[in-house]
Design an enzyme around this catalytic site. Structure first.
Site, PDB file in Angstrom:
ATOM      1  N   ALA A  80       0.890  -1.199   0.054  1.00  9.21           N
ATOM      2  CA  ALA A  80       0.058   0.040  -0.186  1.00  9.21           C
ATOM      3  C   ALA A  80       0.914   1.361   0.129  1.00  9.21           C
ATOM      4  O   ALA A  80       2.016   1.349   0.409  1.00  9.21           O
ATOM      5  CB  ALA A  80      -0.786  -0.223   1.049  1.00  9.21           C
ATOM      6  N   HIS A  81       0.163   2.405  -0.099  1.00 10.81           N
ATOM      7  CA  HIS A  81       0.787   3.683  -0.129  1.00 10.81           C
ATOM      8  C   HIS A  81       1.779   4.110   0.828  1.00 10.81           C
ATOM      9  O   HIS A  81       1.359   3.743   1.969  1.00 10.81           O
ATOM     10  CB  HIS A  81      -0.133   4.844  -0.478  1.00 10.81           C
ATOM     11  CG  HIS A  81      -1.035   5.063   0.671  1.00 10.81           C
ATOM     12  ND1 HIS A  81      -0.862   5.705   1.675  1.00 10.81           N
ATOM     13  CD2 HIS A  81      -2.501   4.459   1.063  1.00 10.81           C
ATOM     14  CE1 HIS A  81      -1.886   5.669   2.768  1.00 10.81           C
ATOM     15  NE2 HIS A  81      -2.678   4.902   2.153  1.00 10.81           N
ATOM     16  N   ASN A  82       2.838   4.535   0.384  1.00  9.73           N
ATOM     17  CA  ASN A  82       3.897   5.169   1.561  1.00  9.73           C
ATOM     18  C   ASN A  82       4.636   3.972   2.262  1.00  9.73           C
ATOM     19  O   ASN A  82       5.435   4.232   3.101  1.00  9.73           O
ATOM     20  CB  ASN A  82       3.325   6.043   2.410  1.00  9.73           C
ATOM     21  CG  ASN A  82       2.999   7.474   1.751  1.00  9.73           C
ATOM     22  OD1 ASN A  82       1.905   7.617   1.316  1.00  9.73           O
ATOM     23  ND2 ASN A  82       3.946   8.467   1.572  1.00  9.73           N
TER      24      ASN A  82
ATOM     25  N   SER B 228       1.723   2.953   4.743  1.00  9.60           N
ATOM     26  CA  SER B 228       3.078   3.318   5.688  1.00  9.60           C
ATOM     27  C   SER B 228       3.527   2.215   6.494  1.00  9.60           C
ATOM     28  O   SER B 228       4.144   2.717   7.638  1.00  9.60           O
ATOM     29  CB  SER B 228       2.638   4.678   6.364  1.00  9.60           C
ATOM     30  OG  SER B 228       1.874   5.743   5.688  1.00  9.60           O
TER      31      SER B 228
END
Length: 330
Positions: free
Chosen positions: A243-245, A263
């Site tokens: 997922a993102h970051n 994250s």
């Protein structure tokens, strides 16, 4: 048909040859399926019993195991039978699909794109504005690389792969079929009126290091801002979600159906077992292992092995399972 003598194979492996076979080796095969033209391998003592029944002419074994060759059969002792078999597999590895022309006439390549020497671009590929492909990049048919993306030397993208805009891809990477790199991260918040969801713009990108391999149908989402990062040498199985970051260190392994929420940070050499799930904003430090099917809710210390749902120290979790099994029998 490619074939090798047992002496030629042993010269490659530099092992200890015990016994001999006059049969040429035409390929590797599993112990129970092997015929007399095959070589097989034994990496654990529990498989030795199958050697007597196998029709294989040769076997690779770990050097701490005792295996008798038998009549017209050979044993090659090596330090690690798995790694030795990898070298044998390379001998018999068939060539990759051929390109009749380096750049297929149906490929769409923007006039501003920079294409390195020796690149091959298959049918119906799309290469967008200001894309840069290093030397020897291979895009198999139906690959899309969107604007301002950079791909390093000798990276391979198999059919169906989509690399979105502004991504930075290293050299010698392999993306198997239908990999998605740089799709929007999953970001929504309740709207002000409480009657719907507001999409959070995802304006970052994905950075992938060198020698990364990503399996079929896996997804690496772009960051909300900054970058989702995959470190050098990471190996990612099929059907994995990143997922993102999220940030992965060097040489991490993620098995099939596992996933990182937003994250997440992985140190170097982290191993994530199949179907394991990692909660958002969690840190798993270098050398840690997450067992298959586990759910990680808290940070994991360096070198620690965790297991279960929610995940905890593997030894503690195994003890709990033993106690629960005993209670169930009462």
């Amino acid at each position: 048909m490619i074939s090798y003598t047992i002496q030629e194979i042993n010269d490659l492996l530099k092992g200890e040859l015990i016994g001999n076979t006059t049969n040429n080796i035409e390929g590797p095969e599993q112990l129970q399926n092997a015929k007399n033209q095959h070589i097989t391998f034994i990496g654990s003592s529990k498989y030795i019993k199958y050697w007597a029944e196998s029709e294989a002419s040769a076997v690779l074994v770990n050097d701490n195991l005792t295996v008798e060759p038998g009549d017209n059969r050979a044993v090659i002792k090596v330090k690690n039978a798995d790694l030795a078999m990898a070298k044998v597999l390379e001998l018999f590895n068939p060539p990759a699909p051929e390109f009749e022309t380096d750049i297929h006439p149906t490929a769409v390549i923007h006039e501003t794109a920079k294409i390195g020497d020796g690149c091959k671009i298959g049918a119906n590929c799309y290469v967008g504005k200001d894309v840069e492909l290093g030397n020897g990049v291979i895009l198999y048919p139906n690959v899309c690389v969107f604007d301002e993306t950079t791909i390093g030397d000798n990276t391979i993208a198999w059919s169906g792969t989509v690399i979105r805009e502004r991504c930075l891809i290293g050299s010698h990477c392999i993306f198997h079929t239908n990999v998605s790199i740089g799709a929007d991260g999953f970001g929504y918040r309740p709207s002000d009126d409480g009657r719907g969801l507001t999409k959070i713009p995802q304006i970052g990108n994905v950075i992938i290091g060198h020698y990364v391999e990503i399996g079929a149908n896996s997804c690496v989402d772009r960051a909300k801002f900054s970058s989702t990062i995959i470190g050098d040498g990471c190996k990612i199985d099929n059907l994995v979600q990143i997922a993102h970051n999220s940030v992965m260190g060097r040489s991490c392994i993620m098995a099939g159906h596992s996933g990182l929420a937003g994250s997440v940070t992985l140190g170097d050499g982290v191993i994530i077992g199949g179907s394991a799930s990692i909660k958002d904003h969690t840190t798993i430090e270098s050398g840690a292992t997450v067992g298959a099917g586990s759910g990680v809710m808290n940070n994991v210390k360096a070198g620690e092995t965790v297991l279960g749902y929610p995940a905890q120290d593997a030894k503690a979790m195994l003890k709990q399972w033993v106690v629960m099994r005993r209670l169930a029998k009462k």
